[in-house]
Motif scaffolding. Structure first.
Motif, short mmCIF file in Angstrom:
data_model
loop_
_atom_site.label_atom_id
_atom_site.label_comp_id
_atom_site.label_asym_id
_atom_site.label_seq_id
_atom_site.Cartn_x
_atom_site.Cartn_y
_atom_site.Cartn_z
N ASN A 78 4.58 -14.37 35.18
CA ASN A 78 4.40 -13.50 34.02
C ASN A 78 2.95 -13.44 33.53
O ASN A 78 2.69 -13.35 32.33
CB ASN A 78 5.33 -13.93 32.88
N THR A 79 2.01 -13.47 34.47
CA THR A 79 0.60 -13.32 34.11
C THR A 79 0.07 -11.94 34.48
O THR A 79 -0.49 -11.25 33.64
CB THR A 79 -0.27 -14.39 34.81
N GLY A 81 2.02 -9.53 35.64
CA GLY A 81 3.16 -8.63 35.54
C GLY A 81 4.30 -9.39 34.89
O GLY A 81 4.08 -10.39 34.20
N ALA A 82 5.52 -8.92 35.11
CA ALA A 82 6.69 -9.57 34.53
C ALA A 82 7.70 -9.83 35.64
O ALA A 82 7.75 -9.12 36.65
CB ALA A 82 7.31 -8.69 33.46
N THR A 125 10.40 -8.42 40.09
CA THR A 125 9.05 -8.39 39.51
C THR A 125 8.65 -6.94 39.31
O THR A 125 9.02 -6.05 40.08
CB THR A 125 8.02 -9.08 40.41
N ASP A 128 5.82 -4.76 33.91
CA ASP A 128 6.09 -5.26 32.56
C ASP A 128 7.59 -5.46 32.38
O ASP A 128 8.39 -5.11 33.25
CB ASP A 128 5.53 -4.31 31.49
N ARG A 129 7.97 -6.05 31.24
CA ARG A 129 9.37 -6.40 31.01
C ARG A 129 10.27 -5.17 30.92
O ARG A 129 11.43 -5.22 31.34
CB ARG A 129 9.48 -7.22 29.72
N SER A 181 0.57 -13.38 29.36
CA SER A 181 0.36 -12.20 30.18
C SER A 181 -1.08 -11.70 30.03
O SER A 181 -1.64 -11.68 28.93
CB SER A 181 1.34 -11.10 29.76
N SER A 183 -4.08 -8.80 30.28
CA SER A 183 -4.30 -7.36 30.18
C SER A 183 -5.24 -6.98 31.31
O SER A 183 -6.45 -7.19 31.23
CB SER A 183 -4.92 -7.00 28.82
N TYR A 339 4.37 -5.68 42.23
CA TYR A 339 4.31 -5.37 40.80
C TYR A 339 4.20 -3.88 40.51
O TYR A 339 4.15 -3.47 39.35
CB TYR A 339 3.12 -6.10 40.17
#
Length: 344
Positions: A78-79, A81-82, A125, A128-129, A181, A183, A339
């Protein structure tokens, strides 16, 4: 806190690779060189008469035999992407059809059948969430079976690299702190996408990686160095496939630990065990799924897995805790995370 307790059980059967190649694969699962000609640097570090061409040829053979998945990065969860671990209780007669559909989705990178009534387990994966949630909703609509969404709550050990040669000194383990996470800039997103299939087996792989990402080679090496130093990349090296190395039993061992402090204490202890390849907390989803502490054990066979679990339960005095051992019965998909950045 650093501890080394118990080594993993080693398989009796090794793949048809030379002993020097197996040693190479074992040694360089971490700290792959960030250099203009990394395979030449690898040859220098490996010694024993290795050359740049010899390293590339050996890795190409390992890849052709399915033992080497890729040369590349494992990102901290979760860095960039999610992600989430998901599971489904699929009627046995539908298992293969549902599993093949799940595996067809590019966001799914690991997909295993396991011996349990919740019998299909996979990792999703995405960027994002919300995108992860969309994938799970699509699976629900397509199959009529609602996946359990089990996002990471706390990690105690996540690496996916471990010593597989008898007599090798295992790496010390340290308790991990979760990262937030990132940016990502547009160029960083392109680099993550370009890394998905790993580095090319050619003398200057970072040049090709830079071309795919639309960056200079110097920019690529600078970003990768920064990500490795900061922990965004958890591991950069040779990513091997455990089943092809003789670890045919892949077991997910789970416990229900109601008290959070007790859960964390047990998680730290299990993470220090060399037999444990992953350890983390995820939410329970009662009544279908009551467990919230997970660890993975890879072993040559199911009997060894169960013996290892019994030893762990006795050593850490957790015989009273509800638990289950979910041994894999089929691997449908195992590949690097995607991702959705490849076309940014």
């Amino acid at each position: 806190m650093t501890r080394i307790l118990r080594s993993p059980a080693f398989p009796a059967v090794t793949p048809l690779l030379s002993a020097p190649t197996l040693s190479l694969l074992n040694r360089f699962q971490h700290r792959f060189p960030l250099a203009l000609r990394p395979y030449a640097r690898l040859a220098e570090e490996a010694g024993d008469g290795w050359s740049e061409d010899g390293i590339i040829d050996a890795l190409a053979t390992a890849h052709q035999q399915g033992v080497l998945g890729r040369v590349g990065a494992i990102f901290a969860p979760n860095t960039v992407g999610a992600s989430t671990l998901a599971a489904m209780a699929v009627p046995p007669e539908r298992l293969d059809a549902v599993a093949h559909y799940v595996s067809s989705l590019p966001e799914v990178n690991h997909n295993y059948a396991r011996a349990h009534h919740v019998n299909l387990w996979f990792v999703v994966t995405a960027s994002d969430r919300s995108r992860v949630a969309e994938v799970l909703a699509r699976i629900y609509l397509a199959t009529g079976i609602k996946p359990l969404n089990l996002p990471l709550l706390k990690e105690y050990h996540i690496d996916l690299g471990f010593s597989f040669l008898p007599g090798d000194q295992p790496r010390p383990r340290e308790c991990l702190q979760g990262m937030g996470s990132l940016s990502l800039s547009q160029s960083e997103r392109r680099l993550v996408g370009a890394l998905e299939d790993g580095l090319a087996l050619e003398p200057e792989p970072y040049r090709l990686l830079a071309e795919r990402a639309g960056l200079s080679r110097e920019e690529v090496l600078h970003i990768l160095t920064d990500w490795c130093d900061s922990g965004v990349i958890r591991r950069f090296g040779l990513v091997v496939r455990h089943r092809e190395l003789g670890y045919h039993a892949n077991a997910m061992c789970v416990w229900r630990v109601e008290d959070e402090e007790e859960r964390d204490d047990l998680g730290v202890k299990l993470a220090a065990e060399q037999a444990v390849t992953l350890c983390y907390a995820r939410p329970a989803r009662p009544p279908l799924w009551p467990y919230n502490l997970f660890c993975m054990i890879h072993a040559p066979d199911a009997l060894t897995v169960r013996q290892t679990v019994d030893e762990l339960r006795a050593r850490h005095d957790v015989m009273h805790l509800p638990h289950s051992v979910l041994i894999s019965t089929r691997r449908y998909t195992q590949r690097g995370a995607r991702y959705g950045y490849r076309h940014d």
